[in-house]
Design a protein around this motif. Structure first.
Motif, PDB file in Angstrom:
ATOM      1  N   LEU A   1     -26.508   2.290  27.747  1.00  0.00           N
ATOM      2  CA  LEU A   1     -25.512   2.743  28.719  1.00  0.00           C
ATOM      3  C   LEU A   1     -24.707   1.566  29.259  1.00  0.00           C
ATOM      4  O   LEU A   1     -25.200   0.447  29.343  1.00  0.00           O
ATOM      5  CB  LEU A   1     -26.207   3.435  29.898  1.00  0.00           C
ATOM      6  CG  LEU A   1     -27.043   4.675  29.587  1.00  0.00           C
ATOM      7  CD1 LEU A   1     -27.801   5.122  30.832  1.00  0.00           C
ATOM      8  CD2 LEU A   1     -26.157   5.801  29.075  1.00  0.00           C
ATOM      9  N   ARG A   2     -23.498   1.867  29.683  1.00  0.00           N
ATOM     10  CA  ARG A   2     -22.657   0.900  30.382  1.00  0.00           C
ATOM     11  C   ARG A   2     -22.743   1.196  31.881  1.00  0.00           C
ATOM     12  O   ARG A   2     -23.199   2.265  32.302  1.00  0.00           O
ATOM     13  CB  ARG A   2     -21.216   0.999  29.905  1.00  0.00           C
ATOM     14  CG  ARG A   2     -21.082   0.666  28.423  1.00  0.00           C
ATOM     15  CD  ARG A   2     -19.638   0.420  28.020  1.00  0.00           C
ATOM     16  NE  ARG A   2     -19.565   0.047  26.620  1.00  0.00           N
ATOM     17  CZ  ARG A   2     -19.763  -1.175  26.146  1.00  0.00           C
ATOM     18  NH1 ARG A   2     -20.047  -2.157  26.990  1.00  0.00           N
ATOM     19  NH2 ARG A   2     -19.686  -1.427  24.865  1.00  0.00           N
ATOM     20  N   ALA A   3     -22.311   0.260  32.697  1.00  0.00           N
ATOM     21  CA  ALA A   3     -22.376   0.411  34.157  1.00  0.00           C
ATOM     22  C   ALA A   3     -21.636   1.666  34.608  1.00  0.00           C
ATOM     23  O   ALA A   3     -22.104   2.391  35.487  1.00  0.00           O
ATOM     24  CB  ALA A   3     -21.800  -0.825  34.839  1.00  0.00           C
ATOM     25  N   ARG A   4     -20.525   1.955  33.995  1.00  0.00           N
ATOM     26  CA  ARG A   4     -19.738   3.150  34.357  1.00  0.00           C
ATOM     27  C   ARG A   4     -20.555   4.421  34.118  1.00  0.00           C
ATOM     28  O   ARG A   4     -20.557   5.332  34.953  1.00  0.00           O
ATOM     29  CB  ARG A   4     -18.447   3.162  33.544  1.00  0.00           C
ATOM     30  CG  ARG A   4     -17.549   4.323  33.827  1.00  0.00           C
ATOM     31  CD  ARG A   4     -16.292   4.257  32.941  1.00  0.00           C
ATOM     32  NE  ARG A   4     -15.297   5.184  33.395  1.00  0.00           N
ATOM     33  CZ  ARG A   4     -14.376   4.933  34.305  1.00  0.00           C
ATOM     34  NH1 ARG A   4     -14.302   3.745  34.858  1.00  0.00           N
ATOM     35  NH2 ARG A   4     -13.510   5.853  34.658  1.00  0.00           N
ATOM     36  N   SER A   5     -21.279   4.499  32.975  1.00  0.00           N
ATOM     37  CA  SER A   5     -22.091   5.679  32.674  1.00  0.00           C
ATOM     38  C   SER A   5     -23.246   5.817  33.654  1.00  0.00           C
ATOM     39  O   SER A   5     -23.615   6.931  34.036  1.00  0.00           O
ATOM     40  CB  SER A   5     -22.650   5.569  31.253  1.00  0.00           C
ATOM     41  OG  SER A   5     -21.611   5.449  30.317  1.00  0.00           O
ATOM     42  N   VAL A   6     -23.810   4.681  34.075  1.00  0.00           N
ATOM     43  CA  VAL A   6     -24.897   4.722  35.050  1.00  0.00           C
ATOM     44  C   VAL A   6     -24.362   5.245  36.383  1.00  0.00           C
ATOM     45  O   VAL A   6     -25.011   6.072  37.042  1.00  0.00           O
ATOM     46  CB  VAL A   6     -25.556   3.325  35.208  1.00  0.00           C
ATOM     47  CG1 VAL A   6     -26.594   3.342  36.314  1.00  0.00           C
ATOM     48  CG2 VAL A   6     -26.181   2.877  33.883  1.00  0.00           C
TER      49      VAL A   6
ATOM     50  N   ASN B   1     -19.005  -2.424  39.727  1.00  0.00           N
ATOM     51  CA  ASN B   1     -19.412  -3.841  39.759  1.00  0.00           C
ATOM     52  C   ASN B   1     -20.789  -4.014  40.391  1.00  0.00           C
ATOM     53  O   ASN B   1     -21.603  -4.828  39.915  1.00  0.00           O
ATOM     54  CB  ASN B   1     -18.370  -4.687  40.496  1.00  0.00           C
ATOM     55  CG  ASN B   1     -17.129  -4.912  39.654  1.00  0.00           C
ATOM     56  OD1 ASN B   1     -17.189  -4.888  38.423  1.00  0.00           O
ATOM     57  ND2 ASN B   1     -15.997  -5.098  40.308  1.00  0.00           N
ATOM     58  N   ASN B   2     -21.065  -3.271  41.464  1.00  0.00           N
ATOM     59  CA  ASN B   2     -22.387  -3.363  42.095  1.00  0.00           C
ATOM     60  C   ASN B   2     -23.490  -2.915  41.129  1.00  0.00           C
ATOM     61  O   ASN B   2     -24.545  -3.544  41.045  1.00  0.00           O
ATOM     62  CB  ASN B   2     -22.438  -2.535  43.379  1.00  0.00           C
ATOM     63  CG  ASN B   2     -21.696  -3.198  44.521  1.00  0.00           C
ATOM     64  OD1 ASN B   2     -21.500  -4.413  44.510  1.00  0.00           O
ATOM     65  ND2 ASN B   2     -21.260  -2.403  45.493  1.00  0.00           N
ATOM     66  N   VAL B   3     -23.247  -1.830  40.399  1.00  0.00           N
ATOM     67  CA  VAL B   3     -24.236  -1.359  39.425  1.00  0.00           C
ATOM     68  C   VAL B   3     -24.383  -2.381  38.297  1.00  0.00           C
ATOM     69  O   VAL B   3     -25.486  -2.678  37.858  1.00  0.00           O
ATOM     70  CB  VAL B   3     -23.850   0.042  38.888  1.00  0.00           C
ATOM     71  CG1 VAL B   3     -24.684   0.419  37.675  1.00  0.00           C
ATOM     72  CG2 VAL B   3     -24.012   1.085  39.992  1.00  0.00           C
ATOM     73  N   ARG B   4     -23.250  -2.957  37.849  1.00  0.00           N
ATOM     74  CA  ARG B   4     -23.309  -3.967  36.782  1.00  0.00           C
ATOM     75  C   ARG B   4     -24.150  -5.163  37.230  1.00  0.00           C
ATOM     76  O   ARG B   4     -24.971  -5.688  36.462  1.00  0.00           O
ATOM     77  CB  ARG B   4     -21.902  -4.420  36.402  1.00  0.00           C
ATOM     78  CG  ARG B   4     -21.888  -5.398  35.233  1.00  0.00           C
ATOM     79  CD  ARG B   4     -20.489  -5.774  34.774  1.00  0.00           C
ATOM     80  NE  ARG B   4     -19.764  -4.619  34.274  1.00  0.00           N
ATOM     81  CZ  ARG B   4     -18.693  -4.062  34.880  1.00  0.00           C
ATOM     82  NH1 ARG B   4     -18.226  -4.575  35.993  1.00  0.00           N
ATOM     83  NH2 ARG B   4     -18.118  -3.000  34.362  1.00  0.00           N
ATOM     84  N   ILE B   5     -23.985  -5.589  38.467  1.00  0.00           N
ATOM     85  CA  ILE B   5     -24.779  -6.712  39.002  1.00  0.00           C
ATOM     86  C   ILE B   5     -26.262  -6.348  38.990  1.00  0.00           C
ATOM     87  O   ILE B   5     -27.115  -7.156  38.595  1.00  0.00           O
ATOM     88  CB  ILE B   5     -24.296  -7.083  40.424  1.00  0.00           C
ATOM     89  CG1 ILE B   5     -22.911  -7.725  40.341  1.00  0.00           C
ATOM     90  CG2 ILE B   5     -25.292  -8.001  41.110  1.00  0.00           C
ATOM     91  CD1 ILE B   5     -22.216  -7.885  41.688  1.00  0.00           C
TER      92      ILE B   5
END
Length: 143
Positions: free
Chosen positions: A96-101, A115-119
């Motif tokens: 998954l990518r951060a956007r999908s999460v 961005n927060n999820v990506r971090i």
């Protein structure tokens, strides 16, 4: 015997000479076959000896090998967001990518949330809880 005895004797001697050469050729071929078979037998005997030595060596090894201690499970960082992220990956059947999460967590798809999820995903990757298979693509590690 009819005819000239010398001619008959000469013909007989010639036939004997031809047969003698044939026997010599056959004997040489048999000697070559014996040499090849002897080499094959020697090779098989050597291979059997190596197997015997290997088997004896293996039988002399101790029965138990000490098992490596299990790798400790990395600690999940505190906070409910990490629990939610791991729940998303528990249900995911693909990276998954951060956007999908964010979508799976019902977060607004705004740059700040992504961005927060990506971090957080990068932090989980740094701890060995997740793997980043490609830049920006995260998954649970395979055992």
């Amino acid at each position: 015997m009819s005819g000239d005895p010398q001619q008959t004797l000469g013909a007989l001697l010639a036939r004997l000479e031809v047969r003698e050469r044939q026997i010599a050729v056959e004997a040489e071929a048999a000697h070559e076959q014996i040499a090849q078979l002897t080499a094959l037998l020697d090779g098989l005997a050597q291979a059997a000896e190596h197997i015997t030595i290997t088997r004896k060596t293996l039988l002399e090894l101790p029965d138990e090998t000490p098992s490596a201690p299990a790798a400790p499970t990395p600690a999940l960082p505190g906070g409910p967001a990490y629990q939610q992220i791991m729940a998303v990956f528990a249900e995911a059947d693909a990276p998954l990518r951060a956007r999908s999460v964010c979508e799976a967590m019902d977060l607004d798809l705004v740059p700040n949330n992504i961005n927060n999820v990506r971090i957080k995903l990068k932090r989980l990757t740094g701890r060995g809880i997740l793997d980043e298979t490609e830049p920006g693509l995260f998954t649970r590690p395979r055992p």
